[in-house]
Design a protein around this motif. Structure first.
Motif, PDB file in Angstrom:
ATOM      1  N   SER A 281     -46.065 -47.550  45.187  1.00 26.58           N
ATOM      2  CA  SER A 281     -47.471 -47.602  45.579  1.00 26.58           C
ATOM      3  C   SER A 281     -48.293 -46.828  44.577  1.00 26.58           C
ATOM      4  N   THR A 282     -49.512 -47.270  44.380  1.00 21.55           N
ATOM      5  CA  THR A 282     -50.426 -46.559  43.491  1.00 21.55           C
ATOM      6  C   THR A 282     -51.833 -46.652  44.042  1.00 21.55           C
ATOM      7  N   ARG A 283     -52.616 -45.654  43.758  1.00 18.82           N
ATOM      8  CA  ARG A 283     -54.000 -45.597  44.192  1.00 18.82           C
ATOM      9  C   ARG A 283     -54.898 -45.341  42.985  1.00 18.82           C
ATOM     10  N   SER A 284     -55.990 -46.106  42.929  1.00 18.99           N
ATOM     11  CA  SER A 284     -57.014 -45.949  41.871  1.00 18.99           C
ATOM     12  C   SER A 284     -56.459 -46.237  40.486  1.00 18.99           C
ATOM     13  N   LEU A 285     -55.640 -47.301  40.386  1.00 18.98           N
ATOM     14  CA  LEU A 285     -55.090 -47.683  39.091  1.00 18.98           C
ATOM     15  C   LEU A 285     -56.136 -48.446  38.296  1.00 18.98           C
ATOM     16  N   MET A 286     -56.418 -47.983  37.092  1.00 20.07           N
ATOM     17  CA  MET A 286     -57.438 -48.593  36.242  1.00 20.07           C
ATOM     18  C   MET A 286     -56.909 -49.872  35.597  1.00 20.07           C
ATOM     19  N   LEU A 287     -57.669 -50.967  35.715  1.00 17.71           N
ATOM     20  CA  LEU A 287     -57.340 -52.220  35.050  1.00 17.71           C
ATOM     21  C   LEU A 287     -57.928 -52.193  33.647  1.00 17.71           C
ATOM     22  N   ASP A 288     -57.080 -51.991  32.658  1.00 14.64           N
ATOM     23  CA  ASP A 288     -57.554 -51.931  31.279  1.00 14.64           C
ATOM     24  C   ASP A 288     -56.435 -52.365  30.348  1.00 14.64           C
ATOM     25  N   SER A 289     -56.675 -52.257  29.052  1.00 16.80           N
ATOM     26  CA  SER A 289     -55.712 -52.735  28.055  1.00 16.80           C
ATOM     27  C   SER A 289     -54.420 -51.927  28.084  1.00 16.80           C
TER      28      SER A 289
END
Length: 320
Positions: A281-289
């Motif tokens: 599980s993960t929270r606040s994962l940034m969608l980026d390169s």
């Protein structure tokens, strides 16, 4: 040596040297130096009439033991050449070592040695009615990379049992750089790990050589840097248990950037392919390169096509 009426036989400044070809690689050729050896014993002159040793040892005390260790050309630890020790009669019931230092040198690297300081060690021996010799070895000390080390080894006809506890172990680059070859090759798999942890290990081996063990690693603070990760995992904490069947992650969490990542589960086996059952599980994962670089090639293409942006929460179950 000399005889002290209140103590027994006393020897001082005992030195054991290494005469093998590898000894010339070191500034000192000493394997072991003992500042003081005291043998508490009973003198039994009547034993001479039976052709036996007239000394019945009750206790042996070693003060100020300094040992140098290294791997020889056959990758065997140098101190192994001292064993098995010669037998001069029945085993001494109690051998006490006080103030010992063991220094592990590196034969191929120009790096500082690793020191282990043993505050006290006890070797307790007893003989059963059937003539079986049973030994218990207890060690208390510390090393350059651990605040506390406690070990107990029990040897008997039923096999060998080892219980080891290491508190405040500091694992990281400073340790890996000082581990001798070829052990350093094994440590290279964890070269990106930096952590403060406790280690527990229970090991059992039968006389036939069958091995069973249970290990527990508690990470209090750590980080992992790996080429497959977009950024280092920081604030790493967790508990991992190991046995001959595989690994159990009781709980583990850390941060990748601003995202909190948690995992638990089981890995059956130590070579791929193997059964895996993990909860992620993960929270606040940034969608980026950076995240894209971790994905399989097909998913990378979809990610590039959709170009999502923002932060996401993920709950996943990984099974294989």
């Amino acid at each position: 040596g000399y005889v002290d009426a209140d103590v027994g036989l006393i020897f001082e400044d005992i030195r054991i040297a290494d005469r093998s070809p590898t000894a010339s690689r070191f500034r000192t050729r000493e394997l072991v130096r003992i500042e003081r050896l005291a043998l508490v014993a009973d003198i039994l002159p009547e034993k001479l009439l039976d052709g036996e040793t007239p000394i019945k040892a009750r206790r042996l005390v070693l003060d100020g033991v300094h040992a140098n260790a290294w791997l020889d050309r056959n990758n065997q630890i140098s101190l192994a050449s001292l064993f098995p020790m010669p037998s001069l009669g029945p085993p001494i019931p109690c051998i006490q070592v006080r103030g010992a230092n063991v220094r592990l040198h590196n034969r191929t690297k120009r790096s500082p040695p690793i020191d282990a300081n043993i505050s006290e060690a006890l070797i307790l021996s007893s003989v059963t009615r059937t003539g079986e010799v049973r030994r218990k070895i207890q060690v208390h000390g510390s090393t350059d990379f651990a605040a506390e080390l406690v070990a107990e080894v029990v040897q008997s006809a039923g096999g060998t049992e080892v219980d080891l506890s290491v508190k405040g172990a500091r694992i990281g680059r400073g340790l890996f750089e000082r581990i001798p070859e070829p052990w350093a090759k094994l440590a290279s798999y964890a070269s990106g790990l930096q952590c403060l942890c406790d280690i527990g290990l229970a090991l059992r081996q039968t006389p036939e050589g069958k091995l069973d063990y249970a290990g527990r690693l508690t990470v209090h603070e750590g980080s992992v840097l790996h080429r497959l990760l977009p950024t280092p995992v920081t604030e790493l904490r967790g508990v991992i248990e190991a046995d001959p069947q595989g690994l159990t992650i009781e709980s583990a969490h850390g941060r990748i950037g601003d995202a909190v990542v948690r995992t638990s589960g089981r890995v059956d086996g130590y070579s791929w392919p193997c059964e895996v059952d993990l909860n992620l599980s993960t929270r606040s994962l940034m969608l980026d390169s950076q995240l894209t670089s971790m994905l399989p090639e097909k998913l990378q293409k979809e990610f590039d096509r959709l170009q999502p942006r923002g932060r996401i929460d993920v709950d996943a179950k990984v099974s294989h």
